[in-house]
Scaffold this motif. Sequence first.
Motif, PDB file in Angstrom:
ATOM      1  N   GLU A 176      -2.759   4.992  -3.131  1.00  0.00           N
ATOM      2  CA  GLU A 176      -3.691   5.005  -1.996  1.00  0.00           C
ATOM      3  C   GLU A 176      -2.989   5.156  -0.644  1.00  0.00           C
ATOM      4  O   GLU A 176      -3.605   5.562   0.328  1.00  0.00           O
ATOM      5  CB  GLU A 176      -4.559   3.754  -1.999  1.00  0.00           C
ATOM      6  N   GLY A 177      -1.695   4.848  -0.581  1.00  0.00           N
ATOM      7  CA  GLY A 177      -0.945   4.986   0.659  1.00  0.00           C
ATOM      8  C   GLY A 177      -0.097   6.232   0.716  1.00  0.00           C
ATOM      9  O   GLY A 177       0.600   6.477   1.691  1.00  0.00           O
ATOM     10  N   ALA A 207       0.639   0.334   6.739  1.00  0.00           N
ATOM     11  CA  ALA A 207       1.067  -0.781   5.901  1.00  0.00           C
ATOM     12  C   ALA A 207       2.576  -0.996   6.026  1.00  0.00           C
ATOM     13  O   ALA A 207       3.050  -2.134   6.052  1.00  0.00           O
ATOM     14  CB  ALA A 207       0.687  -0.531   4.449  1.00  0.00           C
ATOM     15  N   VAL A 211       0.833  -1.208   0.000  1.00  0.00           N
ATOM     16  CA  VAL A 211       0.000   0.000   0.000  1.00  0.00           C
ATOM     17  C   VAL A 211       0.865   1.254   0.000  1.00  0.00           C
ATOM     18  O   VAL A 211       0.562   2.223  -0.691  1.00  0.00           O
ATOM     19  CB  VAL A 211      -0.954  -0.001   1.221  1.00  0.00           C
ATOM     20  N   LYS A 261      -2.644   5.463   6.287  1.00  0.00           N
ATOM     21  CA  LYS A 261      -2.810   4.109   5.746  1.00  0.00           C
ATOM     22  C   LYS A 261      -1.482   3.564   5.232  1.00  0.00           C
ATOM     23  O   LYS A 261      -1.146   2.392   5.449  1.00  0.00           O
ATOM     24  CB  LYS A 261      -3.849   4.139   4.623  1.00  0.00           C
TER      25      LYS A 261
END
Length: 97
Positions: free
Chosen positions: A10-11, A25, A5, A21
């Motif tokens: 998205e990370g 991860a 991620v 996030k």
Amino acid sequence: MKTPVYARKEGQNAKGGLNAKGRAAAKADGMNLKPPVKTGDNPRRASFLARMGGNPGPEYKDGEPTRLLLSLRAWGASSKADAKAKAKRISERNKAK
């Protein structure tokens, strides 16, 4: 195999670095990442600015800031040269304490 991620959009924080996030991860993969320190004389900030200010690579690509420059901005520097200068000043102030 899917990429982690923290290596995907998205990370990543759009303003530079990783979002919560992405850091979560990375922690699951054994890394210990903390949010950026934007101001102050934190030794971690000085270390990051010195290290990233010396990284090779452009600050802009195709007229857009690179992830490197976005990360530097997230830590309170406007360029690689500014990052090196701030790191030096922070380190000097910390030694004087």
